[in-house]
Scaffold this active site. Structure first.
Site, PDB file in Angstrom:
ATOM      1  N   ASP A 224       0.833  -1.208   0.000  1.00  0.00           N
ATOM      2  CA  ASP A 224       0.000   0.000   0.000  1.00  0.00           C
ATOM      3  C   ASP A 224       0.869   1.259   0.000  1.00  0.00           C
ATOM      4  OD1 ASP A 224      -2.088   1.790   0.195  1.00  0.00           O
ATOM      5  OD2 ASP A 224      -2.477   1.380   2.322  1.00  0.00           O
TER       6      ASP A 224
ATOM      7  N   GLU B  62      -2.237  10.684  -0.542  1.00  0.00           N
ATOM      8  CA  GLU B  62      -3.479   9.914  -0.580  1.00  0.00           C
ATOM      9  C   GLU B  62      -3.852   9.446   0.810  1.00  0.00           C
ATOM     10  OE1 GLU B  62      -5.739   5.982  -1.081  1.00  0.00           O
ATOM     11  OE2 GLU B  62      -3.973   6.566   0.042  1.00  0.00           O
TER      12      GLU B  62
END
Length: 519
Positions: free
Chosen positions: A291, A327
């Site tokens: 991630d 993000e």
């Protein structure tokens, strides 16, 4: 079917699609409209699927790991780790001949300094908790206070209305609220207005709960997230009598600058721009190799293979790649990008595909549900999103890769594109959600365990990658780039929606740290 067999099947399948177009008419006949585009799309897709490998993309993951190792263990936006990651991607693309730019923006950098809680009475125990992004902080050493629970409304929500917090019942106490119905920010704002000194939000599904309050201005009281099981246990204890807690949530917050990396082909019609993106930043807790080093590496390797093929200057449609920053603190990079597009710039982007977490160790293969045929969560994406889903699932069917739908929760970088009305799609292999027995039978792996047990943790390192999932999703990226670089006509072809069954739409988890801004 192993990786080599899957690639061979993909090559044969794409070739099979191209053959009717090439044999449809004698050489002297007038070509069918769009035949050249479809033929070139099939040829380029076939080449990119064959040549873009997970083994080559893995080298980028090793680089991201080395960067994190030299930069306090993470690649978070606003840190040297992210700056070095962005410079690496920029340099690779520049050497490959792309038009590459940094897009700088300011944001509030956050770093959790303390996140701990414990039940002091009636039965002492530790209470695992995660600080919400943009939370207010307790004093050093924390606070001690009684717990008070917001009741569930008639509409099934909890803590979403000021009236959920009875006058005087929360003054000087820590509010316990359940996830759902409104944003985390709204819940803690209402608790603060009722006099609460802190808020604990417990999950409404299995898995850990991380979250964001959206922005620094929204934080009113120290707020953290806990699991569903822990929340229900606290509520049960509270029903029997007073519950006293110790609670420490502290977070550094300061203004910093960071960069998106944007690269595009020098050729191709800008009026038909096809765009693919992945976020490059990690959380501060770890190196972020799944991630989202995985999506970033897959996208980068595909872009490099497109450049090596010498096709990037001859594509009919402009191909644009993006590596988003920040993000993990609220989709800030992609939001900044979309917000700063001109009206014409928005119209020119014909599609956006997002690749966030594509190699989870206990993976599922999830495709964003563009037509809402699964009827889970949010509705359908903008017109064209159903076609993007269909194109991806058709390709996965051809290579023998099982798949399920996943909801457009708005919690990854497709969110701002959907809000702008741009057709969107992509793939995802799961976060903190728990794999079901049906999914374990379909995809392999272990039921009852998170898709990524190291989600948003130190353990999300170079060992936290499943190469099978990585390979399948890189094939998806490569096929999409090769196809849409020449031919976007499929976006106008009708879709027959067939609702899927079983676990479809569960989507691999809530992707929680990006969430609740729009729930």
């Amino acid at each position: 079917m192993n990786s080599s067999q899957r690639r061979a099947a993909a090559v044969l399948a794409v070739a099979a699609l191209a053959t009717p177009l090439m044999l449809a008419a004698p050489a002297t006949a007038t070509p069918e409209p769009g035949a050249a585009e479809a033929r070139d799309a099939a040829r380029l897709a076939r080449k990119l699927v064959r040549e873009t490998t997970a083994q080559d993309a893995y080298k980028h993951l090793q680089k991201f790991q080395a960067i994190a190792d030299s930069a306090q263990g993470n690649r978070a936006a606003g840190t040297l780790g992210h700056d070095a990651s962005a410079a690496y991607v920029y340099t690779q693309l520049k050497k490959a001949g792309y038009a590459v730019t940094y897009q700088q923006f300011d944001f509030i950098y956050t770093q959790t300094l303390a996140e701990k809680a414990a039940v002091l009475s009636p039965t002492p125990r530790d209470l695992p908790i995660r600080a919400m992004t943009y939370t207010k902080s307790t004093p050093v050493g924390g606070i001690k206070a009684d717990l008070a629970a917001a009741p569930v409304d008639a509409d099934g929500t909890n803590g979403c209305e000021p009236g959920d917090f009875a006058a005087g019942a929360f003054t000087g106490k820590i509010a316990l609220v359940k996830r759902g119905g409104c944003t985390f920010a709204a819940k803690q704002v209402n608790a603060a207005a009722a006099g609460a000194v802190g808020a604990i939000v417990y999950n409404n599904t299995e898995g850990v709960l991380s979250g964001t309050l959206g922005d620094a201005a929204s934080g009113k009281i120290p707020t953290g997230g806990i699991t569903l099981a822990e929340g229900e246990k606290l509520a049960a204890d509270l029903a029997k009598g007073p519950v006293n807690l110790s609670f420490e949530i502290r977070q550094l917050q300061e203004k910093r600058s960071t960069n998106n990396v944007i690269a595009e082909t020098t050729g191709g019609n800008a009026a038909n721009t096809v765009m693919l993106g992945a976020h490059l930043d990690s959380v501060t807790a770890g190196p972020g190799i799944n991630d989202n080093g995985s999506g970033s590496a897959g996208l980068l390797q595909t872009a490099l293979e497109l450049a090596k093929s010498h096709d990037k200057d001859r594509v009919r449609n402009k191909v644009r790649f993006a590596w988003w920053s920040a993000e993990e603190v609220g989709l800030l990079g992609s939001d900044h990008y979309v917000a700063n597009l001109s009206s014409l710039g928005r119209q020119e982007i014909k599609l956006y595909l997002n690749f966030d977490m594509i190699a989870s160790p206990n993976y599922g293969l999830f495709v964003y549900d563009g037509d809402d045929s699964d009827a889970v969560g949010a509705g359908a994406g903008p017109a064209g999103s159903a076609q993007l889903e269909r194109d991806i699932t058709n390709f996965m069917d051809r290579i023998g890769a099982p798949h399920e739908g996943t909801d457009f929760t708005g919690r990854s970088d497709y969110g701002p594109f959907i809000e702008a009305g741009i057709p969107s799609g992509g793939t995802f292999t799961g976060a903190e959600g728990i794999k079901t027995a049906g999914q374990a039978e379909k995809f392999g792996g272990e039921a009852g365990v998170a898709y990524d047990v190291n989600y948003h943790a130190k353990g999300d390192d170079i060992t936290n990658i499943d190469m099978t999932a990585f390979d399948v999703n890189i094939d998806v990226i490569a096929n999409a780039v090769g196809t849409y670089a020449h031919d976007i006509s499929s976006l106008k072809k009708p879709v027959v929606s067939v609702p899927t069954t079983g676990d479809a739409g569960s989507g691999g988890g809530l992707h929680g740290d990006h969430d609740e801004v729009t729930e």
